[in-house]
Enzyme design. Sequence first.
Site, PDB file in Angstrom:
ATOM      1  CG  ASN A   1      -1.705   1.258   1.390  1.00  0.00           C
ATOM      2  OD1 ASN A   1      -1.760   2.070   0.467  1.00  0.00           O
ATOM      3  ND2 ASN A   1      -2.339   1.432   2.549  1.00  0.00           N
TER       4      ASN A   1
ATOM      5  CE  LYS B   1      -0.135   3.371   4.763  1.00  0.00           C
ATOM      6  NZ  LYS B   1      -0.004   3.513   6.205  1.00  0.00           N
TER       7      LYS B   1
ATOM      8  CG  HIS C   1      -5.720   2.034   5.191  1.00  0.00           C
ATOM      9  ND1 HIS C   1      -5.286   3.012   6.054  1.00  0.00           N
ATOM     10  CD2 HIS C   1      -4.706   1.141   5.078  1.00  0.00           C
ATOM     11  CE1 HIS C   1      -4.042   2.717   6.443  1.00  0.00           C
ATOM     12  NE2 HIS C   1      -3.666   1.593   5.865  1.00  0.00           N
TER      13      HIS C   1
ATOM     14  CD  GLU D   1      -2.888   5.665   6.644  1.00  0.00           C
ATOM     15  OE1 GLU D   1      -2.890   5.683   5.397  1.00  0.00           O
ATOM     16  OE2 GLU D   1      -1.953   5.183   7.316  1.00  0.00           O
TER      17      GLU D   1
ATOM     18  CD  GLU E   1      -3.223  -2.198   7.355  1.00  0.00           C
ATOM     19  OE1 GLU E   1      -2.158  -2.476   6.803  1.00  0.00           O
ATOM     20  OE2 GLU E   1      -3.809  -1.114   7.189  1.00  0.00           O
TER      21      GLU E   1
ATOM     22  N   GLY F   1       2.706   2.711  10.729  1.00  0.00           N
ATOM     23  CA  GLY F   1       3.650   3.818  10.582  1.00  0.00           C
ATOM     24  C   GLY F   1       4.345   4.220  11.866  1.00  0.00           C
TER      25      GLY F   1
ATOM     26  CB  SER G   1       5.453  -1.385  11.868  1.00  0.00           C
ATOM     27  OG  SER G   1       5.050  -0.048  12.111  1.00  0.00           O
TER      28      SER G   1
HETATM   29  P1  13P Z   1       3.241   0.744   7.609  1.00  0.00           P
HETATM   30  O1  13P Z   1       3.765  -0.545   7.033  1.00  0.00           O
HETATM   31  O2  13P Z   1       3.956   1.948   7.055  1.00  0.00           O
HETATM   32  O3  13P Z   1       3.150   0.717   9.087  1.00  0.00           O
HETATM   33  O4  13P Z   1       1.736   0.899   7.053  1.00  0.00           O
HETATM   34  C1  13P Z   1       0.869  -0.176   7.224  1.00  0.00           C
HETATM   35  C2  13P Z   1      -0.373   0.106   6.465  1.00  0.00           C
HETATM   36  O5  13P Z   1      -1.154   0.949   6.817  1.00  0.00           O
HETATM   37  C3  13P Z   1      -0.609  -0.676   5.236  1.00  0.00           C
HETATM   38  O6  13P Z   1      -1.900  -0.484   4.771  1.00  0.00           O
END
Ligand code: 13P
Length: 251
Positions: A11, A13, A97, A99, A169, A175, A215
Amino acid sequence: MSNRKPLMAGNWKMFKTPAETQAFLEAFAPLVAATTHCDVAVFPPLVNLAAAVAAAQGSNIGVGAQNLYWGKEGAFTGEVSGHMLQAAGCSYVIIGHSERRQYFGETDATVLRRTQAAIEYGLIPVVCVGEKLEDREGGRTDAVLAEQFDGGLAPLTAEQFATVVIAYEPVWAIGTGKTATPEMAADAHKFIRGKVAEKFGAEQAAATRILYGGSVKPDNVKSLMAQEDIDGALVGGASLEPKSFASIVNF
Ligand code: 13P
């Protein structure tokens, strides 16, 4: 024990331009060309989908979007439909997601509508669930996962649900560099698989892929993938660099 084929998903983003997307795939494709133990996919921003589909052509790398709208077409300024994503060469789409839940008003009800639309247009939905830190600390992890499953996925028909990929997740692990321990992740995955079994039956539960995200890095992927109920990873930051994502794919 299971015959679920893992999915390693990147992903991206809101990162990368079309030129950077092409450069990534030119470097990445040879590194995973011999990979057969899992499916591999990247999820670039919408403006990069054409570049990604062109650069991934003839490879074993699938391309997906990070969101979709449930209509086919119409006066919905700023939105993109499953019909368009499919026509553009996407095979997957991420839905719900954290976010999007946090910043863009996504709810379990809209997750359901998007998931139905993804399935209608032949896309594999990667539907995200996960608890916030305060939920985990308050002992509400299972309750939150159950609520997200009940609202976003349980109303699907068995036929619709068959193509769904779930991504667990934990929001506090995204992150932050704080991965869930393999045991914590395994517990959550087991709980989610139990919900699938309750609603859609044991056979479907045994076939459903549940990815872990939060992560995931080259140095922790192996211990996560060693868990029986973890069927792949949804990788953010570590999927942005070809070598790093390839070493996760080929853990
Ligand atoms: P990170 O791997 O940067 O923590 O992000 C995970 C994520 O949100 C994947 O959709």
